[in-house]
Design a protein around this motif. Structure first.
Motif: not given
Length: 692
Positions: A513-515, A541-547, A579-581, A583-590
């Protein structure tokens, strides 16, 4: 009245549909026994049992009220209960301490949902019961139809004891089938014997035969007499009705009018003659710390013990309602609370009639009383003066799933709201409250909209806080369904030491469930001492998603490369790089939005299951199956549905089933939100973020 022996006590719970006249029946019993000097009426807001300000404002009972009457040397503790389904917790409390139940039925409306639920409750609780068909003076009253309906619905244990005498389509009297005597109908007429009109003879004989047939089935001896054509005496009938009531083989039906005081004396006669005293129940169920049950004998002369079945709390303190389960409770006693381990002093004990308290010196086994200032005692607690080491079986309350968010209209009143609700929960355990840190909302759950409306009104009147109710926010989650390979680089130079952190991370869906953090760095491109900083940066960073800014779950991150600077690299720099990785990584990973899904079990009559299935479809639910229950004509529907769609399901279910259905619900898992729904949620979350 002074001390009453246990054998002369009757604890009778009044049950039935809302507005069928439970409070009026209690009022009539009080008036006829000089418990009150005027006959109150719920419409006039002057009854003994409806005294709370909210009850007076709304015109119906909200809580169980105790009102003792003294009739022919017997103390009848009447427990008047609400008929409205939102306050079923009060009924549970009353049934826990009642020795018998009187189900009030409207002579015009007949068997209603409240009647069915009352029968279900007394049957499952194995509580002796009888019916009183009220409002027989209504021009549209139809006793014969109502009686047939009762027998058809609840079986041949239902038998007539008192029936109306009619002439020209109008009720002119009541016939006591035990004595085969008739009395007049109307105020002051119940003591006047009248002749039975000839055109009533066949009808009365038919009801008398139903009575004889029912009581004959309670013993072989009476059955032989009945089929042998021998006369069964009044004494034998009364004894048979008494034993039949105790065993559940007989459910007597009486009738009258509470507002006209007709049939009330006959009702009290039946209570005294046939309903059980507290000594009928030889033992009480107790429960140890592991939940194992056993029986403990009830003894008038044993060590005193009580069970607290109700609490009334306000800003000044609380009143504890209790039943003496064994022994004799005396004023001034010290008793140990088996739940808290604390010792409480019973400096004063009282009997209570509505809101009026009368101090007494002692109470016998089975009697009901109240006391004040028990600091460490709440509803469902057992207290003993010694000899008992296990708690009495607790009241099981219906679960509450109708949830709303509380919004304070004043500033800085959150603590006052929490304290006020805590007091109300002491009084009403069907309420649930939580301060959700994730959605930043105060959430309250109740049995329905009227229930919570009463809570809000009481918060204002008792504790001086004004609040509003709103739709609760949903604790969504975010995750990814694809993979990405990204670099996060943080480089800053501002004189002196700079900041430098560089990471390359592969993101993919995780199984936990977590990281799930993995490191496959070779050659020391990211020194080991910075690995924890990268992990910490990702976790924060996982406390806030990119969507929509919701927490991210089920994430796998593989730190496989990067670079560092001998002087400028630090833990903080690598946290920022991670945290920069992210934000970019999640946005690209559907990335996808997840919603909590609940498993639901709905119990309802079979002929209503189709409409309930349709309701689930409209709530984006899935029906998993259905099976019959042990109750006749009932099925349990198993389904799954998003919790976002279920906050007001209790209201719809009540409308579909007219109150006959109920359900349980528990969180099951998170699932992807459909794209069209997710778009709305994301847009709303972004709008809220801008406002904040």
């Amino acid at each position: 009245m002074g001390k009453v022996l246990s054998k002369d006590i009757r604890n009778v719970c009044l049950l039935g549909h809302s507005a069928d006249g439970k409070t009026s029946v209690a009022e009539a019993m009080l008036y006829l026994t000089k418990g009150t000097d005027r006959l109150g009426n719920p419409t006039d807001k002057n009854t003994v049992c409806d005294y709370d300000s909210e009850e007076l404002k709304r015109g119906f009972s909200l809580s169980a009220a105790v009102a003792p009457v003294n009739y022919k040397g017997t103390k009848i503790n009447i427990i008047d209960t609400p008929g409205y389904l939102d306050f079923s917790g009060e009924v549970s409390q009353a049934l826990r301490v009642a020795g018998s139940a009187m189900i009030i039925v409207n002579a015009k409306a007949g068997v209603e949902v409240g009647t069915e639920i009352a029968w279900r409750n007394v049957t499952e609780g194995d509580v002796p019961r009888a019916f009183f068909v009220n409002k027989c003076d209504d021009p549209e009253a139809r006793f014969d139809h109502v009686f047939d309906e009762l027998r058809e619905m609840f079986g041949h244990t239902v038998c007539p004891i008192v029936i109306p005498l009619t002439e020209g389509g109008k009720v002119v009297g009541l016939v006591d089938l035990l004595d085969m005597k008739a009395v007049g109908f109307g105020k002051g007429c119940e003591t006047k014997t009248i002749d039975i009109p000839a055109d009533n003879a066949d009808r009365i004989e038919s009801y008398r035969n139903i009575l004889l047939e029912t009581v004959a089935e309670t013993s072989e001896e009476l059955l032989d007499k009945y089929f042998g054509g021998e006369e069964i005496s009044r004494e034998e009938i009364v004894a048979a009705v008494h034993s039949g009531v105790l065993s559940g083989a007989v459910a007597p039906v009486l009738c009258g009018s509470a507002t006209n005081l007709c049939g009330i004396s006959l009702l009290m006669d039946i209570i005294v003659d046939t309903m059980p005293s507290p000594l009928h129940k030889k033992a009480e169920t107790v429960v140890d710390e592991d939940g194992n049950t056993s029986e403990v004998a009830i003894s008038e002369s044993g060590s005193p013990s009580i069970f607290v079945f109700k609490t009334v709390a306000d800003q000044f303190g609380k009143i504890s309602f209790f039943k003496v389960m064994s022994g004799e409770l005396k004023s001034g006693m010290d008793m140990k609370n088996l739940t808290t381990g604390q010792t409480e002093k019973f400096a004063h004990i009282y009997t209570i009639c509505g809101k009026k308290q009368t101090e007494v010196d002692e109470l016998s086994t089975g009697d009901i009383g109240v006391t004040t200032k028990l600091a460490n005692t709440n509803t469902n607690d057992t207290l003993t003066a010694g000899g008992l080491d296990k708690s009495y079986k607790k009241i099981v309350y219906p679960e509450s799933f109708y949830q709303r968010a509380i919004i304070s209209t004043g500033k800085g009143e959150e603590d006052k709201i929490s304290q006020g609700i805590a007091k109300l929960i002491e009084e009403d355990p069907t309420l649930k409250y939580e301060n959700n840190p994730e959605t930043k909302q105060m959430l309250i759950s109740g049995q329905g909209d009227i229930h919570l409306d009463v809570v809000i009104s009481r918060l204002k009147s008792r504790f001086g806080v004004t609040v509003e109710l709103a739709q609760p926010r949903v604790a969504y989650r975010e995750t990814i369904r694809g993979r990405s390979d990204v670099q996060g680089k943080h480089k800053k130079q501002s004189g002196g030491h700079g900041q430098y952190g560089d990471v390359k991370i592969k993101f993919s869906p995780g199984e936990e469930e977590g990281l799930t953090f993995e490191v496959s760095v070779v050659g020391g491109t990211v020194p080991k001492n910075f690995h924890p900083a990268v992990e910490k940066g990702l976790l924060e960073a996982m406390q806030k998603g990119v969507l929509a800014g919701y927490p991210v779950v089920y994430l796998r991150a593989n730190l496989y490369d990067g670079s560092y600077h001998d002087v400028d690299s630090s833990e903080m720099a690598f946290k920022i790089a991670a945290s920069l990785a992210y934000k970019e990584g999640l946005a690209k990973a559907n990335p996808v939005l997840l919603e909590p899904v609940a498993s639901v079990k709905v119990y309802a009559p079979s002929d209503m299951i189709g409409d309930i299935m349709s309701a689930f479809t409209k709530r984006r639910g899935r029906v998993m199956g259905m099976t019959p229950t042990e109750r006749k004509g009932e099925q349990v529907l198993e389904a799954e549905a998003p919790m976002a769609e279920m906050s007001d399901f209790s209201i719809q279910l009540r409308a579909i089933t007219q109150g006959r259905g109920y359900y349980t619900m528990k969180f099951e898992r998170y699932e992807d939100v459909p794209a069209n729904v997710a778009e709305k949620i994301i847009a709303e979350a972004k709008a809220n973020a801008e406002e904040e």
